[in-house]
Design a protein around this motif. Structure first.
Motif, PDB file in Angstrom:
ATOM      1  N   ARG A 112       0.817  -1.208   0.000  1.00 47.92           N
ATOM      2  CA  ARG A 112       0.000   0.000   0.000  1.00 47.92           C
ATOM      3  C   ARG A 112       0.861   1.273   0.000  1.00 47.92           C
ATOM      4  O   ARG A 112       0.592   2.233  -0.722  1.00 47.92           O
ATOM      5  CB  ARG A 112      -0.856  -0.060   1.243  1.00 47.92           C
ATOM      6  CG  ARG A 112      -1.811   1.060   1.330  1.00 47.92           C
ATOM      7  CD  ARG A 112      -2.423   1.053   2.682  1.00 47.92           C
ATOM      8  NE  ARG A 112      -2.936   2.388   2.862  1.00 47.92           N
ATOM      9  CZ  ARG A 112      -4.005   2.675   3.550  1.00 47.92           C
ATOM     10  NH1 ARG A 112      -4.649   1.725   4.130  1.00 47.92           N
ATOM     11  NH2 ARG A 112      -4.402   3.903   3.652  1.00 47.92           N
ATOM     12  N   LEU A 113       1.920   1.273   0.808  1.00 50.99           N
ATOM     13  CA  LEU A 113       2.817   2.440   0.832  1.00 50.99           C
ATOM     14  C   LEU A 113       3.477   2.637  -0.529  1.00 50.99           C
ATOM     15  O   LEU A 113       3.569   3.760  -1.038  1.00 50.99           O
ATOM     16  CB  LEU A 113       3.909   2.250   1.899  1.00 50.99           C
ATOM     17  CG  LEU A 113       3.480   2.439   3.351  1.00 50.99           C
ATOM     18  CD1 LEU A 113       4.582   1.996   4.305  1.00 50.99           C
ATOM     19  CD2 LEU A 113       3.123   3.904   3.602  1.00 50.99           C
ATOM     20  N   GLN A 117       2.887   5.835  -3.010  1.00 50.80           N
ATOM     21  CA  GLN A 117       4.038   6.619  -3.472  1.00 50.80           C
ATOM     22  C   GLN A 117       4.112   6.585  -5.000  1.00 50.80           C
ATOM     23  O   GLN A 117       4.240   7.618  -5.659  1.00 50.80           O
ATOM     24  CB  GLN A 117       5.337   6.073  -2.852  1.00 50.80           C
ATOM     25  CG  GLN A 117       6.604   6.794  -3.290  1.00 50.80           C
ATOM     26  CD  GLN A 117       6.607   8.251  -2.855  1.00 50.80           C
ATOM     27  OE1 GLN A 117       6.355   8.566  -1.711  1.00 50.80           O
ATOM     28  NE2 GLN A 117       6.873   9.138  -3.792  1.00 50.80           N
ATOM     29  N   THR A 120       1.682   8.828  -7.165  1.00 51.04           N
ATOM     30  CA  THR A 120       1.879  10.275  -7.276  1.00 51.04           C
ATOM     31  C   THR A 120       2.808  10.636  -8.440  1.00 51.04           C
ATOM     32  O   THR A 120       2.715  11.731  -8.987  1.00 51.04           O
ATOM     33  CB  THR A 120       2.512  10.865  -5.993  1.00 51.04           C
ATOM     34  OG1 THR A 120       3.795  10.277  -5.774  1.00 51.04           O
ATOM     35  CG2 THR A 120       1.638  10.622  -4.780  1.00 51.04           C
ATOM     36  N   GLU A 121       3.693   9.716  -8.807  1.00 50.78           N
ATOM     37  CA  GLU A 121       4.736  10.053  -9.793  1.00 50.78           C
ATOM     38  C   GLU A 121       4.148  10.278 -11.190  1.00 50.78           C
ATOM     39  O   GLU A 121       4.294  11.369 -11.752  1.00 50.78           O
ATOM     40  CB  GLU A 121       5.828   8.967  -9.820  1.00 50.78           C
ATOM     41  CG  GLU A 121       6.299   8.486  -8.443  1.00 50.78           C
ATOM     42  CD  GLU A 121       7.116   9.503  -7.664  1.00 50.78           C
ATOM     43  OE1 GLU A 121       7.338  10.603  -8.196  1.00 50.78           O
ATOM     44  OE2 GLU A 121       7.522   9.199  -6.527  1.00 50.78           O
ATOM     45  N   GLU A 151      10.118  12.060 -12.916  1.00 49.26           N
ATOM     46  CA  GLU A 151       8.930  11.510 -12.245  1.00 49.26           C
ATOM     47  C   GLU A 151       8.570  10.173 -12.909  1.00 49.26           C
ATOM     48  O   GLU A 151       8.145   9.235 -12.228  1.00 49.26           O
ATOM     49  CB  GLU A 151       7.743  12.476 -12.296  1.00 49.26           C
ATOM     50  CG  GLU A 151       7.957  13.830 -11.597  1.00 49.26           C
ATOM     51  CD  GLU A 151       8.238  13.759 -10.104  1.00 49.26           C
ATOM     52  OE1 GLU A 151       8.424  12.655  -9.569  1.00 49.26           O
ATOM     53  OE2 GLU A 151       8.291  14.832  -9.464  1.00 49.26           O
ATOM     54  N   THR A 211       4.829  20.754  -3.046  1.00 51.17           N
ATOM     55  CA  THR A 211       4.341  19.367  -3.136  1.00 51.17           C
ATOM     56  C   THR A 211       5.512  18.395  -3.296  1.00 51.17           C
ATOM     57  O   THR A 211       5.558  17.358  -2.649  1.00 51.17           O
ATOM     58  CB  THR A 211       3.334  19.230  -4.299  1.00 51.17           C
ATOM     59  OG1 THR A 211       2.426  20.328  -4.237  1.00 51.17           O
ATOM     60  CG2 THR A 211       2.553  17.939  -4.196  1.00 51.17           C
ATOM     61  N   ASP A 214       6.940  17.647  -0.052  1.00 51.79           N
ATOM     62  CA  ASP A 214       6.280  16.553   0.687  1.00 51.79           C
ATOM     63  C   ASP A 214       6.890  15.241   0.205  1.00 51.79           C
ATOM     64  O   ASP A 214       7.220  14.366   1.005  1.00 51.79           O
ATOM     65  CB  ASP A 214       4.766  16.539   0.461  1.00 51.79           C
ATOM     66  CG  ASP A 214       4.164  15.222   0.957  1.00 51.79           C
ATOM     67  OD1 ASP A 214       4.359  14.915   2.144  1.00 51.79           O
ATOM     68  OD2 ASP A 214       3.552  14.489   0.167  1.00 51.79           O
ATOM     69  N   GLY A 215       7.073  15.138  -1.135  1.00 55.74           N
ATOM     70  CA  GLY A 215       7.715  13.931  -1.678  1.00 55.74           C
ATOM     71  C   GLY A 215       9.062  13.685  -1.020  1.00 55.74           C
ATOM     72  O   GLY A 215       9.378  12.573  -0.615  1.00 55.74           O
ATOM     73  N   ASP A 298      -1.782  18.671   3.869  1.00 50.38           N
ATOM     74  CA  ASP A 298      -2.740  17.566   3.967  1.00 50.38           C
ATOM     75  C   ASP A 298      -2.127  16.233   3.534  1.00 50.38           C
ATOM     76  O   ASP A 298      -2.605  15.168   3.921  1.00 50.38           O
ATOM     77  CB  ASP A 298      -3.977  17.858   3.101  1.00 50.38           C
ATOM     78  CG  ASP A 298      -4.956  18.803   3.791  1.00 50.38           C
ATOM     79  OD1 ASP A 298      -4.794  19.039   5.006  1.00 50.38           O
ATOM     80  OD2 ASP A 298      -5.872  19.288   3.110  1.00 50.38           O
ATOM     81  N   SER A 302      -3.317  12.293   8.815  1.00 44.91           N
ATOM     82  CA  SER A 302      -3.891  12.823  10.056  1.00 44.91           C
ATOM     83  C   SER A 302      -2.824  13.074  11.113  1.00 44.91           C
ATOM     84  O   SER A 302      -1.812  12.378  11.162  1.00 44.91           O
ATOM     85  CB  SER A 302      -4.892  11.843  10.636  1.00 44.91           C
ATOM     86  OG  SER A 302      -5.871  11.565   9.705  1.00 44.91           O
ATOM     87  N   SER A 305      -2.459   9.214  14.043  1.00 45.05           N
ATOM     88  CA  SER A 305      -2.691   8.207  13.019  1.00 45.05           C
ATOM     89  C   SER A 305      -2.243   6.830  13.501  1.00 45.05           C
ATOM     90  O   SER A 305      -1.066   6.632  13.833  1.00 45.05           O
ATOM     91  CB  SER A 305      -1.916   8.608  11.759  1.00 45.05           C
ATOM     92  OG  SER A 305      -1.793   7.518  10.882  1.00 45.05           O
ATOM     93  N   ASN A 307      -2.336   4.296  11.520  1.00 51.08           N
ATOM     94  CA  ASN A 307      -1.529   3.797  10.390  1.00 51.08           C
ATOM     95  C   ASN A 307      -0.066   4.139  10.609  1.00 51.08           C
ATOM     96  O   ASN A 307       0.812   3.290  10.513  1.00 51.08           O
ATOM     97  CB  ASN A 307      -1.941   4.475   9.072  1.00 51.08           C
ATOM     98  CG  ASN A 307      -3.231   3.914   8.513  1.00 51.08           C
ATOM     99  OD1 ASN A 307      -3.690   2.872   8.941  1.00 51.08           O
ATOM    100  ND2 ASN A 307      -3.808   4.616   7.546  1.00 51.08           N
ATOM    101  N   LYS A 317       8.232   2.494   8.057  1.00 53.89           N
ATOM    102  CA  LYS A 317       8.372   3.904   7.687  1.00 53.89           C
ATOM    103  C   LYS A 317       8.829   4.656   8.935  1.00 53.89           C
ATOM    104  O   LYS A 317       8.102   4.659   9.943  1.00 53.89           O
ATOM    105  CB  LYS A 317       6.999   4.409   7.205  1.00 53.89           C
ATOM    106  CG  LYS A 317       7.014   5.752   6.542  1.00 53.89           C
ATOM    107  CD  LYS A 317       5.616   6.146   6.052  1.00 53.89           C
ATOM    108  CE  LYS A 317       5.599   7.586   5.577  1.00 53.89           C
ATOM    109  NZ  LYS A 317       4.270   8.143   5.424  1.00 53.89           N
ATOM    110  N   ASN A 358       3.079  11.523  11.752  1.00 52.57           N
ATOM    111  CA  ASN A 358       2.725  12.394  10.617  1.00 52.57           C
ATOM    112  C   ASN A 358       2.963  13.868  10.950  1.00 52.57           C
ATOM    113  O   ASN A 358       3.438  14.631  10.100  1.00 52.57           O
ATOM    114  CB  ASN A 358       1.261  12.190  10.207  1.00 52.57           C
ATOM    115  CG  ASN A 358       1.015  10.832   9.561  1.00 52.57           C
ATOM    116  OD1 ASN A 358       1.952  10.175   9.113  1.00 52.57           O
ATOM    117  ND2 ASN A 358      -0.246  10.415   9.517  1.00 52.57           N
TER     118      ASN A 358
END
Ligand code: BYC
Length: 473
Positions: A112-113, A117, A120-121, A151, A211, A214-215, A298, A302, A305, A307, A317, A358
């Protein structure tokens, strides 16, 4: 380790030793190329672009620059060198040998991670596909395409992990990554920010500054992972990512420089006069910063979290730059975050540290964002202009986490929903202001020429002149 470019898929993972994996990836490769041609930069696919390609994964590995047509870019699989005897550096498995295979119990979380990830690329390439039509210069056009091909390379990085370590469901996820599309009503990209088109260059620079950063922080957290192939993949991706944030920081810096130049030329700081002279005034820059900074926050998830706590406990992570902390287990400690009452009042509460990962990452991100803001402010000050840009409060305009559902000014003061609605275009760009910015975006492609709303860069790429013909049209 150097990269083998004689293979159909350039790589430094001895792909040819694993024929089954090689065949599976060679089957995915044409699907990727079809996606690139259909969803990648529109209108420039057959043009020569001055691009850099990695030749090895160490610091000197960016040696190769040359004219390349984008579909001929050598996308491949590059992992940072293995650290001998690497141990897991945090969580409940701290001190155990890093995993070279996916532990069964963490398979779905890791998948899922990696899928989030990976998603987004290509999403960012899709978001930016029309920007070439309004580039402010050939230099900027080339930077856009460099970001786009990298990307695309980051998608390869995640697809390699899915194919190599997740069997059939990994291969299916890899196909899905090409089937979801940014903004597609039926099959959108996973994270909401990646479904908004980036159709003007001011937004592109904000995107690459906020953004992509964030990456950077998400990749730093995944680079700590106990799953060693993920860690090595992310470590190399971070070296590519640095250029993207350079494009954002210098891009915004040049827009600001041009604004203050124009203010001095026309001897007026009146936003309407600055706009009338074809530049983007500083209050409008502030609104773009408010918009993009809040939306990027965002992306950290959260504030509290489970997760994030599980990812940390299980060694999947970590925190960005985990080394800087004393306590890597973080089991009994707490961390203070804010809680918002129904009336918008703020209270500080202590939550288990692991649940706060987070927010910890987000606050490190905020500090990093501020470095560029201070640099821009020096440009403004040097020009003798009395104005300072600043990041809005972390509470401002949030849709994920504790502040979501409440309303705050950029200074972090609570306001009623009706007041927020009435005042919002004092804080974020209004439709008219967006239209104004869009109206400035006219394509400039003569070597050495630059659009009037942005200052030229201080230097060219790889020691070439700013006037160099970076894209042959
Ligand atoms: N949008 O515990 P929570 C980049 C979901 S950018 C939609 O709050 P968690 C790049 C969440 O999935 C970096 N949904 O959050 C930049 C969960 O769903 P479930 C990309 C969201 O899981 C520019 C629920 O809300 N990398 O590389 O701790 C150009 C509650 O989750 C959002 C990554 O994101 C959102 N914003 O953290 C190119 C790293 N936020 O379980 C590239 C991988 C949360 O209820 N992803 N949700 O169904 C992750 O580590 C985590 O998934 C997140 C969320 C940090 C995104």
């Amino acid at each position: 380790m150097s990269i083998d470019y004689t293979q159909k898929i350039p790589n430094n993972v001895q792909l040819s030793d694993d024929k089954q994996l090689q065949r599976a990836l060679e089957k995915w490769q044409p699907h990727f190329l079809d996606w690139w041609k259909e969803m990648g930069p529109e209108g420039f696919q057959q043009k020569d672009v001055y691009l850099r390609t990695a030749t090895s994964v160490d610091a000197k590995g960016w040696a190769s620059y040359g004219m390349t047509k984008m579909p001929d870019y050598r996308w491949g699989i590059f992992l940072a060198d293995q650290v001998p005897d690497r141990k897991i550096g945090f969580g409940d498995h701290m001190g155990e040998a890093a995993w070279q295979q996916v532990p069964g119990e963490f398979r779905s979380d890791l998948r899922r991670l990696i899928v989030t990830q990976g998603d987004t690329e290509p999403a960012s390439v899709e978001q930016q596909r029309l920007l070439g039509q309004t580039c402010p210069s050939l230099y900027d056009l080339r930077n856009l395409f460099q970001v786009n091909v990298e990307e695309g390379r980051h998608l390869w990085a995640m697809v390699y992990l899915l194919h190599a370590y997740f069997g059939r469901d990994g291969r299916e996820e890899a196909e899905e990554l090409l089937q979801r599309h940014s903004g597609d009503r039926n099959k959108p990209r996973i994270l909401s920010t990646f479904n908004e088109p980036i159709d003007d260059w001011l937004s592109f620079f904000c995107f690459t500054y906020f953004t992509d950063r964030d990456g950077k922080y998400q990749l730093k957290m995944l680079a700590e992972s106990g799953f060693d192939p993920l860690s090595r993949t992310c470590r190399f991706m971070l070296t590519e990512e640095a250029h993207h944030m350079f494009v954002g920081e210098t891009g915004l810096g040049r827009v600001i420089k041009r604004a203050v130049e124009v203010m001095n030329e026309i001897k007026s700081g009146d936003p309407a006069a600055v706009r009338g002279a074809g530049a983007i005034d500083l209050p409008l820059m502030q609104k773009y910063i408010n918009f993009w900074f809040s939306s990027a926050q965002d992306l950290f998830g959260s504030d509290t979290s489970t997760n994030a706590a599980n990812y940390f406990a299980n060694g999947l992570k970590g925190r960005p730059d985990e080394d800087q902390y004393q306590d890597h287990v973080a089991k009994d400690a707490t961390y203070e975050i804010e809680e918002v009452g129904d009336d918008g009042s703020i209270k500080t509460v202590a939550i288990p540290l692991r649940n706060a990962m987070n927010v910890i990452a987000r606050r490190a991100y905020i500090k990093d964002c501020d470095i560029g803001v201070q640099r821009w402010n020096r440009v403004i000050k040097k020009a003798g202009v009395d104005f300072a840009l600043k990041l809005p409060s972390e509470r401002f305009r949030r849709t994920v986490g504790v502040y979501a559902g409440h309303h705050f000014t950029p200074d972090g003061k609570p306001v009623a929903a009706a007041e927020w609605e009435a005042r919002k275009y004092g804080w974020i760009p209004s439709p008219d202001e967006r239209a104004f910015v869009k109206g400035l975006m006219r394509q400039v492609t003569e070597p050495g020429k630059i659009a009037g709303w942005i200052a030229p860069p201080d230097r060219g790429i790889n020691n070439l002149a700013v006037e160099h013909e970076y894209v042959r049209l």
